[in-house]
Design an enzyme around this catalytic site. Sequence first.
Site, mmCIF file in Angstrom:
data_model
loop_
_atom_site.group_PDB
_atom_site.id
_atom_site.type_symbol
_atom_site.label_atom_id
_atom_site.label_comp_id
_atom_site.label_asym_id
_atom_site.label_seq_id
_atom_site.Cartn_x
_atom_site.Cartn_y
_atom_site.Cartn_z
ATOM 1 N N ASP A 154 3.400 -12.742 -6.077
ATOM 2 C CA ASP A 154 2.657 -11.613 -6.622
ATOM 3 C C ASP A 154 3.101 -10.296 -6.001
ATOM 4 O OD1 ASP A 154 0.889 -10.299 -8.185
ATOM 5 O OD2 ASP A 154 -0.921 -10.988 -7.159
ATOM 6 N N SER B 265 -7.868 -2.487 -6.217
ATOM 7 C CA SER B 265 -7.225 -2.459 -4.900
ATOM 8 C C SER B 265 -5.954 -3.282 -4.848
ATOM 9 C CB SER B 265 -8.204 -2.965 -3.835
ATOM 10 O OG SER B 265 -8.552 -4.311 -4.090
ATOM 11 N N HIS C 18 1.254 -8.633 -10.898
ATOM 12 C CA HIS C 18 0.359 -8.509 -12.042
ATOM 13 C C HIS C 18 0.025 -7.053 -12.344
ATOM 14 C CE1 HIS C 18 -2.665 -8.760 -8.709
ATOM 15 N NE2 HIS C 18 -3.305 -7.868 -9.450
#
Length: 1110
Positions: free
Chosen positions: A119, A202, A88
Amino acid sequence: MERLGSEGALAGLETSMKEDLCMEIDPPFKESPATAEDWRRALNKVVPAVVVLRTNACRAFDTESAGASYATGFVVDKSRGIILTNRHVVKPGPVVAEAMFVNREEIPVYPIYRDPVHDFGFFRYDPSAIKFLTYEEIPLAPEAACVGLEIRVVGNDSGEKVSILAGTLARLDRDAPQYKKDGYNDFNTFYMQAASGTKGGSSGSPVIDWQGRAVALNAGSKTSSASAFFLPLERVVRAFKLLQKGKDPVTNTWDAVTIPRGTLQVTFLHKGFDETRRLGLRSETEQLVRHASPPGETGMLVVDSVVPDGPAHKHLEPGDVLVRLNGEVSTQFLKMETLLDDSVHHKVELQIERGGKPLTMDLTVQDLHSITPDYFLEVSGAVIHPLSYQQARNFRFQCGLVYVAEQGYMLFRAGVARHSIIKKFAGEDISRLEDFISVMSKLSRGARVPLEYISYLDRHRRKSVLVTVDRHEWYAPPQIYTRNDSTGLWTVKPVLPLEAPLLSSRMSPIDHNLASNIVSPCSTEVIMEQGHNCVGQEPMEGVTSMETSCEHVDEGPHPLDESDTGTKKRRVDEDLSVDGVLLPDCSLHEPREEGLGESVSEAETVSRDYQGAAGAAANASVAERVIEPTLVMFEVHVPSSCMIDGVHSQHFFGTGVIIYHSQTMGLVAVDKNTVAVSVSDVMLSFAAYPIEIPGEVVFLHPVHNFALVAYDPSALGIGASVVRAAELLPEPALRRGDPVCLVGLSRSLQATSRKSFVTNPCAALNIGSADCPRFRATNMEVIEIDTDFGGAFSGVLTDELGRVHAIWGSFSTQLKYSSSSSEDHQFVRGIPIYTISSILDKIISGAEGPALLINGIKRPMPLVRILEVEVYPTLLSKARSFGLSDSWIQALVKKDPIRRQVLRVKGCFSGSKAENLLEQGDMVLAINKVPVTCFGDIEDACQGLDQCKDSDGKLNMTIFRQGREMDLLVGTDVRDGNGTTRVINWCGCIVQEPHSAVRALGFLPEEGHGVYVARWCHGSPVHRYGLYALQWIVEVNGKPTPDLDAFVAVTKEIEHGEFVRVKTVHLNGKPRVLTLKQDLHYWPTWELRFDPEMAVWSRRMIKALDCESQ
């Protein structure tokens, strides 16, 4: 709530979904062998390899919206220049990104891979670009992860460049977090969990052990606790090893690498044995699985969902328990995925149990990349592409359907929402994006065609709307974007053939029959771009510019808008068509104007069925029956690419009144809270006859709250004989206590009226400036009545015979609750017809002003002479306290015994001829020795200057300032009614000349004030570097930009990828210098300009990549 832990801009991905399995069991920890010195050495090695990633998603695509954000990544291959981060962060669509190392060295990075499901993704960079930093790559060690392992998360947490958070791995078998119902979600994998408390920014951080090895990849967090979620690295390592083969060491170039990924389009969940027994798992099967599985296995894989029309559709069902895959017991995601990835396009054997019944089936493994789109169509700001596996799984639709990732302008007008699936367009079935493009290639500007779509929120009903192809060049012609994994860019090319009607060089008129409302895609008829264009007009040049959604200011109750902020929702039913176009025929040589009322025979041919509902209503008043044929319902849309002059919404409704109607031109008066800017699409629905036609804004009063919109009477067909103009009654002026009739239209075009009484015929407006300056009526008196229909109802005020005294118009304001809290608000008041009538007289008689093409005839439009000073009334009793003499008080009372007021100066417009002459607090006593008591006196004095041929344009004003009376010669300004006629988009910011609402604030920068930033676009360079709205650009690379021409000349010299130094001055006067990187690939420089000679908005490319400046 769980969220993608990445960018600060991804807070919108948070949901309130609760976790089914949220209990954390603390296992007995082993004592860590690592010492503080070990951690110090590990961190000294790791920190230089961790980078801050600043990304721009240039277009909405798949699960992601356009925007700018920051995240984290880390170097995993120093020699080849490979950075690992989250999917993402890499984005599935076009992205421009930079990496900043710990020593603040910045380098561009390019995406080379983003996994379709999990991811993680990779950027590449040029290692030789790092000149001043010594760093090492971080090794990947997925095998080192275990419960109780002490870890550190090193990354850009909450916007900090370097943040180190400590934690301990508590779980290795957590379900993949569920972030959003209509966005990206990981699945078919376990996640790790630790209480490290990571926040936004983060994402992509390495989760390291004491030896400096990455054991996991930080991905998300839970907002309701300190839990963080980490992605295991086993599949990351596989993809990484394949990607390393993509760089040619000889040529130092990258080749696209195919990473085999297989799928059955099935989502599995790991369920405990107790749950599988409840699902019907036989005891002997459980014993078999326990015996064949590693010690400590706690459950099995169970089918959670199956995507329609996928390989497993009608074979697998939710609740099926997977026992064997190709003969091997499979209870873990990793084993299952390894087998599927190695079996692309081959069959695999699945043994399952369904309710205690064993089943065996052979399924073909599909290539996961084949159902992951790598191209999209951009048309009128909309992003349309095949439905991805991610969204097909979320919405339970089949992959490959035509999916609206961003609705843009054309689809927004029609009411098509994001995440819609287009099923039919212009009567043709749409199953692939190529079908949609084929239909678009047959349509011309202004074509109105039906569209059917479905939404995942209401999946069982198709919705039908009417889509209107843009009549003006608000956006670039349709373009196709295709991903190039070798370069990391998306290549752009036109999608329509040169002979397509939309790009045709000649526009032909269309028939005015009602049947022409719907244009067949197979029709060879070409529609004119604009109703009042002449035949044979040359079209505007095609360009390759692109836009995205822009920043929106929260709207009030009058305008309707649906913006990215989501603060206000449109109150229009999606099933309703909110748009329509019927373009009239025209000719350059029109006959002499002749009122339709003079031709009785023509009116007698019209059926009595269209005489109006009020005529048939027994209880309708005379005023209602007379005025209904003159009323018009407005629906106005403003393109997001042209949100200028501070306009606060994209969608407006309102009621106007026809003030002129002849064979060649019709004019409708309406308030400027309905028609705010000329850069808009106006649709008119007539109460007298059931038809909807386009209108064109021909006059925007610079001070008063009204606009004039023209229409072509020939477009009405036989309805032209029943539509008529209202009788205007500018004199005598209304007085307190006079009876009036308030008449307007409901949304269903039903006339509604109410008798009322005037309570205040001369109420002075006092509307404060909004946070984002926009038009506000100043120096204006309005009419107040005792009863009305609420703040959203507009219409006209008439006498008992239906003669119009005033427009009952809407005014926009902003209620401020605190320094940081405000809300848009609207109210309605009566606008006296006197000023409107005087402007109309000038248009009909042929004013001495610039010509404007209206319905094929060039007509001189009036200029308005105004004193650009904002004044407000003060009671004479207060004025006496300021020292005003009794003689002047008596003179003012004698001039106007009702108002008993004096006008005081609130401020002068910057750049006006009155600036530096009049001061705040001055009392205006007289003009040319005639006492002044109201706004109308000043306007009459300005008009008197126009009537005097020898006038120098100055008023002899008598003022009272700080106890002294003095005479001043104050200059006036002449303004037209065109509004803003030129807009430039540079690096994603929309710049224009400062409009009157900005100049009314009383400040313009001394360095130059001709380049004002009105809006900015999400995902653009100005979004990334912070060049936002409400400021002037006064210098570019040290060169002054006093006006738009100078700005264009300077920016044309800047090449793609160059950094630009920009000096700005904010509305509050604060100067600032910033740098930004020009991106001509996704954000070329273009201009939109109104041509009064042709009455069209034309788009011109100024500078683009691989495109010569024009």
